[in-house]
Design an enzyme around this catalytic site. Structure first.
Site, short mmCIF file in Angstrom:
data_model
loop_
_atom_site.label_atom_id
_atom_site.label_comp_id
_atom_site.label_asym_id
_atom_site.label_seq_id
_atom_site.Cartn_x
_atom_site.Cartn_y
_atom_site.Cartn_z
CG ASN A 1 -0.38 -0.08 2.51
OD1 ASN A 1 0.73 -0.58 2.65
ND2 ASN A 1 -1.05 0.42 3.51
CD GLU B 1 4.47 -0.07 13.20
OE1 GLU B 1 3.23 -0.07 13.44
OE2 GLU B 1 5.31 0.36 13.99
CD GLU C 1 8.39 0.79 10.77
OE1 GLU C 1 9.35 0.66 10.00
OE2 GLU C 1 7.22 0.51 10.47
N1 LIG Z 1 -0.70 -2.61 7.84
C1 LIG Z 1 -0.54 -2.41 6.58
O1 LIG Z 1 0.02 -1.40 6.18
C2 LIG Z 1 -0.99 -3.43 5.62
C3 LIG Z 1 -1.96 -4.34 5.97
N2 LIG Z 1 -2.36 -5.26 5.07
C4 LIG Z 1 -3.43 -6.20 5.46
O2 LIG Z 1 -3.09 -7.48 5.01
C5 LIG Z 1 -4.10 -8.02 4.14
C6 LIG Z 1 -3.45 -8.91 3.10
O3 LIG Z 1 -2.46 -8.21 2.37
P1 LIG Z 1 -1.12 -8.95 1.96
O4 LIG Z 1 -0.40 -8.16 0.97
O5 LIG Z 1 -1.44 -10.36 1.60
O6 LIG Z 1 -0.32 -8.87 3.35
P2 LIG Z 1 0.90 -9.75 3.81
O7 LIG Z 1 1.08 -9.56 5.26
O8 LIG Z 1 0.75 -11.14 3.32
O9 LIG Z 1 2.12 -9.12 3.00
C7 LIG Z 1 3.03 -8.18 3.50
C8 LIG Z 1 4.46 -8.55 3.12
O10 LIG Z 1 4.83 -9.78 3.76
C9 LIG Z 1 5.26 -10.73 2.78
N3 LIG Z 1 4.99 -12.08 3.24
C10 LIG Z 1 3.89 -12.82 2.98
N4 LIG Z 1 4.00 -14.04 3.58
C11 LIG Z 1 5.19 -14.05 4.22
C12 LIG Z 1 5.87 -15.01 5.02
N5 LIG Z 1 5.34 -16.20 5.28
N6 LIG Z 1 7.07 -14.69 5.53
C13 LIG Z 1 7.62 -13.48 5.29
N7 LIG Z 1 7.03 -12.54 4.53
C14 LIG Z 1 5.82 -12.81 4.01
C15 LIG Z 1 4.52 -10.31 1.55
O11 LIG Z 1 5.10 -10.85 0.39
P3 LIG Z 1 4.26 -11.07 -0.97
O12 LIG Z 1 3.13 -10.13 -0.95
O13 LIG Z 1 5.23 -10.74 -2.01
O14 LIG Z 1 3.88 -12.49 -0.98
C16 LIG Z 1 4.62 -8.81 1.63
O15 LIG Z 1 5.90 -8.39 1.22
C17 LIG Z 1 -4.78 -6.79 3.59
O16 LIG Z 1 -6.06 -7.04 3.15
C18 LIG Z 1 -4.75 -5.89 4.80
O17 LIG Z 1 -5.80 -6.24 5.67
C19 LIG Z 1 -1.79 -5.31 3.82
C20 LIG Z 1 -0.84 -4.43 3.42
C21 LIG Z 1 -0.40 -3.39 4.30
O1 LIG Z 2 -1.34 7.40 7.20
C1 LIG Z 2 -0.21 7.42 6.74
O2 LIG Z 2 0.29 8.44 6.27
C2 LIG Z 2 0.64 6.18 6.76
C3 LIG Z 2 -0.19 4.94 6.67
C4 LIG Z 2 0.62 3.72 6.59
O3 LIG Z 2 1.78 3.74 6.82
C5 LIG Z 2 0.05 2.45 6.20
O4 LIG Z 2 -1.11 2.36 5.88
O5 LIG Z 2 0.80 1.46 6.19
#
Ligand SMILES: NC(=O)C1=CN([C@@H]2O[C@H](COP(=O)(O)OP(=O)(O)OC[C@H]3O[C@@H](n4cnc5c(N)ncnc54)[C@H](OP(=O)(O)O)[C@@H]3O)[C@@H](O)[C@H]2O)C=CC1
Ligand SMILES: O=C(O)CCC(=O)C(=O)O
Length: 478
Positions: A148, A246, A458
């Site tokens: 994101n 995070e 962070e």
């Molecule tokens: N807090 C935040 O900022 C975020 C929250 N989310 C939440 O997560 C949900 C799913 O999103 P998703 O992208 O699948 O999130 P993930 O937690 O799966 O992905 C985040 C990162 O972790 C990596 N990853 C996945 N599995 C592993 C593992 N077993 N060991 C180490 N690293 C791993 C992913 O790699 P890769 O994707 O390349 O497989 C990616 O780089 C969203 O719908 C949302 O609810 C998602 C994104 C950001």
């Molecule tokens: O709200 C922001 O500016 C940061 C949000 C963020 O880091 C995230 O969604 O992972």
């Protein structure tokens, strides 16, 4: 063409590659990106380990100059990089440019921090002995980032890691490799020595897991989902590696009767729906006092109706598409769950067709919801928000804190008394008064409590806590 990984100072192909698809136009393939295997991750870690002694003890001015050069190139190319980001992630062009600028500012900030590092000297309880505390880098750090914020989150992990003398191996999310790849090219061009910085794109289950379980990776910083975060924490704990997570949020925005209506509606619109609601700081729960409830819902739905949902790069687009089909399915599924739980869909939630094929969804607002509903307890991570009506401030605070998460919490009020009480009592790492829960400064701590975060904060100077380890020195001067 396949974009390569940067391993041990060289650009290398992987055994496999994956296409990067534009979510605003699924016919548009941005490029193909290499997928590393376990052997390549091991190679990157070995190179980082070998580079660490010279990098961590080398001239700090060189480090500061390199980080400043990275910042300068990012800033000079903000339009082009912002457009690339908008194309691969789906946030609008202005949001993309804003994120790129944030990344540049972060590198600028940490270029300055390199020469501002200091220790502490205090009196010993034993006469004649000097005691000093200094900070040393951790060693090789593994960085795992989500889709994101494809340039800002890598930047806020890479810049402090390098500034404090660590070597970095980063794995971006597979959905959005282009922005991190462009950043890696910039870092490489700035003259960072071989092995100090490596980019290993590929699957979380392969590249991510290898980093987490690698005995030579001293620390892992992760942003993403709760499930993956927990899995990473368990992997790090098993080998006693340092970890920082995070994860999600279910951030409340409290709106009291005495709030300025326009401010409250703008905060809700921005916090809930900008960046398509795909922010861990998004205001997904709007906790609204009964006296202002109806006028707030009316004004917010009017603004939602006027929001231009379109291709991220279309002129005037205010909300881009959802990132991919799987996230869209998750959003639609939660809209169905909300309906099934008895919430009223006040507006939105329809799929939209635009000139290009993409994952377009109207922003959705539920009213008549209760905080126990799944739509109010689980992170949806899309443009879906709920209104929870409350009688008074005390009930609003209870509802705001009644969540497994604790990242950001906001209140709109004209009352200093309630604003001050909320700042003290909101169970969150970040608290906003008359501001959206999302959208933060780049030079102050970022992070939360409860299920949102794990480990130290962070960003800003607080990042030193994670990227360094403290040494206490005792000297008896002879
Ligand atoms: N807090 C935040 O900022 C975020 C929250 N989310 C939440 O997560 C949900 C799913 O999103 P998703 O992208 O699948 O999130 P993930 O937690 O799966 O992905 C985040 C990162 O972790 C990596 N990853 C996945 N599995 C592993 C593992 N077993 N060991 C180490 N690293 C791993 C992913 O790699 P890769 O994707 O390349 O497989 C990616 O780089 C969203 O719908 C949302 O609810 C998602 C994104 C950001
Ligand atoms: O709200 C922001 O500016 C940061 C949000 C963020 O880091 C995230 O969604 O992972």
């Amino acid at each position: 063409m396949v974009q390569k990984n940067l391993i041990a100072g060289a650009w290398v192909e992987g055994p496999d590659a994956v296409k990067n698809i534009n979510p605003s136009d699924t016919d548009d393939v941005i490029d193909s990106y290499a997928r590393a295997d376990q052997a390549q991750v091991n190679e990157a870690v070995a190179a980082a380990k070998a580079a660490f002694p010279a990098w961590s003890t080398g001239p700090i001015q060189a480090r500061a100059t390199m980080l400043a050069a990275v910042a300068a190139e990012i800033m000079a190319r903000k339009e082009e990089l912002g457009e690339l980001l908008a194309r691969e992630e789906g946030k609008t062009r202005p949001e993309g440019i804003g994120e790129v600028m944030r990344a540049g500012q972060i590198f600028e900030f940490f270029a300055g921090e390199v020469v501002r590092q200091s220790g502490e000297k205090i009196a010993s309880v034993r006469p004649g002995i000097d005691v000093e505390m200094t900070r040393e880098p951790m060693g090789v750090v593994g960085l795992i980032t989500p889709w994101n914020f494809p340039i800002a989150i890598p930047a806020w992990k890479i810049a402090p890691a390098l500034a404090y003398g660590n070597c970095v191996v980063i794995k971006p999310a597979e959905l959005v490799p282009a922005s991190t790849h462009a950043l890696a090219e910039i870092i490489h061009r700035a003259g960072v020595p071989e092995g100090v910085f490596s980019l290993v794109m590929g699957k979380g289950s392969v590249v991510g897991e290898t980093l987490v379980n690698h005995p030579d990776v001293a620390a892992i910083s992760f942003t993403g989902s709760v499930d993956t975060g927990k899995r990473i924490a368990a992997g790090c704990a098993a080998r006693l590696a340092k970890v920082q997570l995070e994860m999600g949020g279910k951030n409340p925005l409290v709106v009291l009767d005495d709030a300025d209506l326009d401010t409250a509606v703008d905060c809700a619109l921005n916090g809930a729906f900008f960046s398509t609601g795909q922010r861990c700081t998004a205001s997904s729960r709007l906790v609204v006092q009964k006296g202002i409830h109806d006028s707030f819902v009316d004004a917010l739905t009017q603004k939602m109706q006027a929001l231009k949902v379109d291709n991220a790069l279309a002129e005037g687009s205010q909300m881009g598409p959802v990132i991919d089909q799987s996230q869209l399915d998750q959003d639609l599924n939660y809209i169905e769950i909300g309906r099934g739980e008895g919430a009223r869909l006040a507006w939105g939630g329809e799929l939209l067709n635009r000139a290009t094929p993409g994952f377009y969804l109207q922003p959705a607002l539920f009213t008549e919801t209760d905080n126990k509903m799944r739509i109010n307890q689980e992170e949806i991570f899309g443009p879906v928000a709920s209104v929870i009506a409350v009688d008074d401030y005390d009930q609003a605070l209870d509802v705001a804190n009644d969540t497994p998460f604790g990242l950001s919490s906001g209140i709109c009020t004209g009352s200093l008394k309630y604003a001050s009480h909320f700042k003290r009592n909101a169970q969150a790492g970040m608290v906003m008064v008359n501001l959206p829960t999302a959208g933060v400064d780049y030079h102050v701590p970022f992070g939360g409590r409860k299920g949102s975060s794990y480990g130290s904060r962070e960003q800003g100077r607080y990042a030193a806590e994670f990227y360094t380890t403290v040494k206490t020195g005792y000297t008896l001067p002879l």
